[in-house]
Design a protein around this motif. Sequence first.
Motif: not given
Length: 220
Positions: A111-114, A142-144, A149-150
Amino acid sequence: MDFFTNIDWPEIARATRDTLLMLFGSMALTVVFGVPLGVLLYLSGKGRLAANPVLNAVLSLVVNILRSVPFIILLIVMLPVTVLLVGTSLGVAGAIPPLVVGAAPFYARLVETALREVDKGVVEATQAMGGSTFQIVTRALLPEAMPGIIAGATVTAIALVSYTAMAGVVGAGGLGDLAIRFGYQRFQTDVMVVTVVLLLVLVQILQMIGDAVVARVSHR
């Protein structure tokens, strides 16, 4: 067929159900804990919105330690904690705490990487409009970062499949437990083959679903 003489199909069905319960139960909790942890790691980093070197160092240390412990060892070390949390170290319930502890730090790093890959211009634009840190995270970051993340969730879910198999060593149930008790300890090759094939199919399905969701989110 003679090759499948040792197969107890109702037992295979129960083991598959237990594996799916462990997978989806632990994955849900991994997302619940992993996303906030990943956001905190990102925000507290150097030059970020809420830079905090001490907090970032502590979080990074904890995450790195948990990620470096082999899962089979984590299973054994966490037995007293698991009993304290859920009342047992056996079955699906007994497997979920170590599965979450093993997977959440891994997912948090993804998540951090994303979040790091989000264009700084998006963040700056939200700041220019007077957005708070919470608004920047929820409406911009988060949206970007959602495709990443997925994709990270897909990778984590596939890792959890292998973790659930290893959890069979301590009596967690599922396909891994079946493979160990019958396929390995009793030399029933047909049971081993069936369990491995089912795990491979599960991994392929997870990857296909993850890729489809990422593609859909990316084209919005």
